[in-house]
Motif scaffolding. Structure first.
Motif, mmCIF file in Angstrom:
data_model
loop_
_atom_site.group_PDB
_atom_site.id
_atom_site.type_symbol
_atom_site.label_atom_id
_atom_site.label_comp_id
_atom_site.label_asym_id
_atom_site.label_seq_id
_atom_site.Cartn_x
_atom_site.Cartn_y
_atom_site.Cartn_z
ATOM 1 N N TYR A 44 5.626 4.222 4.519
ATOM 2 C CA TYR A 44 6.095 4.330 5.907
ATOM 3 C C TYR A 44 6.258 5.797 6.309
ATOM 4 O O TYR A 44 5.952 6.183 7.443
ATOM 5 C CB TYR A 44 7.412 3.580 6.055
ATOM 6 N N GLN A 45 6.728 6.635 5.381
ATOM 7 C CA GLN A 45 6.829 8.066 5.670
ATOM 8 C C GLN A 45 5.464 8.618 6.074
ATOM 9 O O GLN A 45 5.339 9.381 7.036
ATOM 10 C CB GLN A 45 7.349 8.816 4.453
ATOM 11 N N ASP B 71 8.901 2.886 1.230
ATOM 12 C CA ASP B 71 9.482 4.055 1.897
ATOM 13 C C ASP B 71 8.464 5.182 2.010
ATOM 14 O O ASP B 71 8.349 5.835 3.046
ATOM 15 C CB ASP B 71 10.721 4.540 1.131
ATOM 16 N N LYS B 72 7.703 5.417 0.940
ATOM 17 C CA LYS B 72 6.707 6.487 0.956
ATOM 18 C C LYS B 72 5.551 6.126 1.894
ATOM 19 O O LYS B 72 5.080 6.976 2.657
ATOM 20 C CB LYS B 72 6.187 6.744 -0.452
ATOM 21 N N PRO C 19 9.790 -0.142 4.515
ATOM 22 C CA PRO C 19 10.936 0.663 4.066
ATOM 23 C C PRO C 19 12.164 -0.217 3.814
ATOM 24 O O PRO C 19 12.387 -1.209 4.521
ATOM 25 C CB PRO C 19 11.157 1.628 5.233
ATOM 26 N N LYS C 20 12.959 0.148 2.830
ATOM 27 C CA LYS C 20 14.137 -0.644 2.466
ATOM 28 C C LYS C 20 15.119 -0.790 3.631
ATOM 29 O O LYS C 20 15.826 -1.794 3.742
ATOM 30 C CB LYS C 20 14.864 0.013 1.288
ATOM 31 N N HIS D 288 17.197 -5.777 1.390
ATOM 32 C CA HIS D 288 16.713 -4.412 1.619
ATOM 33 C C HIS D 288 15.881 -3.897 0.449
ATOM 34 O O HIS D 288 16.200 -2.901 -0.211
ATOM 35 C CB HIS D 288 17.872 -3.470 1.946
ATOM 36 N N GLU E 277 5.547 1.051 -2.921
ATOM 37 C CA GLU E 277 6.435 2.119 -2.458
ATOM 38 C C GLU E 277 6.478 2.139 -0.933
ATOM 39 O O GLU E 277 5.846 2.976 -0.272
ATOM 40 C CB GLU E 277 5.988 3.455 -3.045
ATOM 41 N N CYS F 245 11.673 -3.086 -0.741
ATOM 42 C CA CYS F 245 10.389 -2.701 -0.131
ATOM 43 C C CYS F 245 9.393 -3.847 -0.175
ATOM 44 O O CYS F 245 8.614 -4.026 0.764
ATOM 45 C CB CYS F 245 9.798 -1.494 -0.866
#
Length: 619
Positions: A474-475, A471-472, A553-554, A579, A469, A581
């Motif tokens: 990187y968040q 995106d998560k 992240p994508k 794009h 995951e 992950c």
């Protein structure tokens, strides 16, 4: 000159303060410098007019105030050099002062810069996030090495002590750029292990006085870090290094810790044997089949959960399982067949017991001495603890569906992006009838008590990356990045601490939500470095090969890295045209497609090479 006769091992040492230029006057009396009604903001000595008295000696409120006079023509400039240092005795102190008075300080500073550039330039990254680049290229490794390993002191804590688990975790971040320092510290830590297999919780050099305790995870960090070092540096010979053990009085029944100076034992053992003793003393079983928690299992504040010797730790179970997975093959390679069989059997039983710690939506954190669960949906305080969820993934022992669901719960209950924090657990301890320990003495939402205790919270970032995951993950990296807390004036007023080092704490309860604390001297720096380099960007070194398996992240089109492997320079380009992950679709070395399933070979030929990674395979 100054000395402090009460410094025990350092009583004979002499400090000095000096000017390179001619010193007009000086004083060792703080009251003279500040004045009768003066303060540091407005010392009377800076009002001018009178030279300082030259008063020094015992009985004063001590300081070192040195005064010189500089006369500048219009548009002229000059440099004033103050020297501060310490020698083994008065003779050496004076020699040092004279040496540096005449030294080429520009050249000396140039050498310091060169040293740091060598260390920090081993691997450099260029990503779409300039803040991430600054942390990985300069700030984090500097914090680890300068503060955590060398100084071992900072504004919030000034001790100079080594924590057994603390600096061992720190040096994992140095295994790529300075494996020699990691190796050196591993052997130093092994030398603080008692004959029985437990270790000093912390100790003070050079004498070695420190704490013997019933904290259970300390000793296990030795095999954990040794396994990482061997995997990264490719140095299996370290296992044969002979290291002396230490001896001291065992803790008595009801005694949870003791501060003393142990003696060096006549017994010594290979580093492998040190690791084996640490593992075997930890292979305990409570009523639920889990390791006993003792008086702390990484979270020292939970020091009363298992104080009677019956409480069990779910997190410690995940941690021990991950170590056994690394050390069973090591034992087999050393013909330690019986040990390998015993360890494998214990690990199998442990995995079964850990699965039973499932609470319906996430894993429990521990069990009190009386068997009551901690970290359960039935709790009003500490309902969910991130450590037990993150390590269900990190250890590889958690049921995949349950571990994924547990991390969903972490995201739902503990990730608070609006407040800029990832809580260690929720809700904070306050009125619970059970006594978890001194953690309850912290105000709710501060430090380990339900705030973001960054060191442990970073493990959730790594868990999300392992689940693919990007995106998560990187968040969460952006939440942990101190620069993102101080982008405007309101953020600066809320965060209140330095934006260029990682802090240990971010508070989670009003009126202090988002406030940082305990900067510099935090194990968070090393773990955030590893989270960014190894798990987000996917760079892992394995001796003379590497694996690059990013989880990004994508939205990123890709990124670049520069890596210096001995005399050889590698330019690494990661492209993300589809794009995704995660998912390495193609690997090229110097323009030729290769099968990287066994790793990308690294050379020491003094040349420049290019590695191209293309992402796109759906995993």
């Amino acid at each position: 000159l100054a000395r402090n006769r009460w410094r025990e091992e350092f009583a004979g040492r002499v400090a000095f303060a000096a000017l390179r230029e001619t010193m007009q006057s000086y004083t060792g009396d703080r009251s003279e410098f500040l004045g009768l009604h003066g303060a540091l903001a407005d010392p009377v000595a800076l009002h001018g007019g009178q030279p300082l008295s030259g008063r020094v000696g015992a009985g004063l409120d001590p300081c070192a105030a040195l005064q010189t006079e500089i006369e500048l023509a219009a548009d002229a400039e000059t440099e004033i050099v103050f020297l501060l240092g310490e020698g083994a005795d008065e003779t050496e102190a004076l020699q040092l002062a004279q040496r540096w008075r005449g030294a080429d300080l520009d050249e000396a500073f140039s050498q310091v810069q060169k040293q740091w550039n060598e260390i920090l330039g081993t691997i450099r990254v260029r990503t779409p996030d300039a803040n991430l680049d600054r942390l990985l290229n300069r700030c984090l490794l500097y914090q680890v090495l300068a503060c955590r390993l060398w100084a071992r002191t900072a504004f919030y804590q000034a001790s100079g002590a080594y924590g057994f688990r603390d600096q061992l975790q720190d040096v994992m971040a140095l295994c790529v750029s300075r494996p020699d320092l990691a190796r050196e510290h591993i052997l130093l830590a092994a030398s603080r292990q008692f004959v029985e297999g437990d270790v000093q919780h912390w100790w003070l050099p050079p004498g070695g006085r420190g704490i013997r305790s019933r904290v259970t995870d300390d000793r296990l960090w030795l095999p954990f870090v040794v396994a990482h070092y061997i995997q990264t540096a490719g140095d299996r010979a370290v296992l044969d290094e002979d290291v002396a053990l230490i001896e001291g009085d065992a803790l008595k029944p009801g005694q949870n810790e003791s501060f003393f100076e142990p003696k060096v034992s006549q017994q010594s053992a290979s580093l492998f044997e040190h690791c084996a003793r640490a593992i075997e003393i930890s292979m305990t079983r409570g009523a639920h089949g889990l390791p006993l928690m003792g008086t702390g299992d990484w979270n020292d504040g939970m020091n009363r959960v298992g104080i009677d010797g019956k409480g069990e730790s779910v997190w410690l179970g995940w941690f021990l399982y991950s170590i056994l997975q690394e050390f069973v093959p090591i034992a087999e390679a050393r013909a330690e067949t019986q040990r390998a069989q015993t360890w494998r059997a214990y690990a199998d039983d442990l995995r079964t017991a850990l699965d039973k710690a499932w609470d319906g939506g996430w894993y429990r954190r521990a069990y009190y001495d009386d068997g009551t669960p901690l970290g359960s949906k039935r709790d009003t305080e500490c309902r969910i603890d991130s450590l037990a969820q993150s390590w269900s993934v990190l250890s590889g022992a958690g049921d995949p569906k349950r571990a994924t669901r547990a991390m969903r719960a972490v995201d739902e209950h503990l990730v608070r992006e609006r407040d800029g924090l990832v809580a260690l657990f929720t809700a904070p301890f306050d009125k619970t009838r059970h006594d978890p320990g001194y953690i309850k003495g912290y105000p709710p939402g501060l430090r380990e008590n339900g705030g973001q205790y960054t060191h442990g919270s970073i493990w959730s970032l790594i868990a999300f990356a392992l689940l693919g995951e990007g995106d998560k993950a990187y968040q969460l990296f952006r939440i942990f990045d101190p620069q993102n807390h101080t982008e405007d004036a309101s953020g600066l007023r809320r965060y209140k601490v330095e934006p260029y080092v990682v802090c240990a704490d971010v508070y989670s309860v009003e009126p202090h939500v988002g406030r940082g604390g305990w900067t510099w001297y935090s194990g968070s720096a090393g773990w955030l470095y590893r989270a960014g380099l190894e798990y987000l960007l996917g760079f892992k070194l394995h001796g003379d090969s590497s694996r690059i398996d990013p989880c990004i992240p994508k939205a990123w089109n890709g990124f670049e890295m520069e890596y210096r492997h001995h005399s050889t320079h590698y330019t690494i380009t990661v492209e993300n045209p589809r794009h995704v992950c995660r998912g390495v679709m193609q690997v090229e070395l110097d323009g030729k497609s290769i099968d990287a399933s066994a790793g990308i070979p690294l050379f020491d030929d003094g040349k420049k090479h290019r590695i191209r990674i293309e992402l796109g395979k759906i995993t």
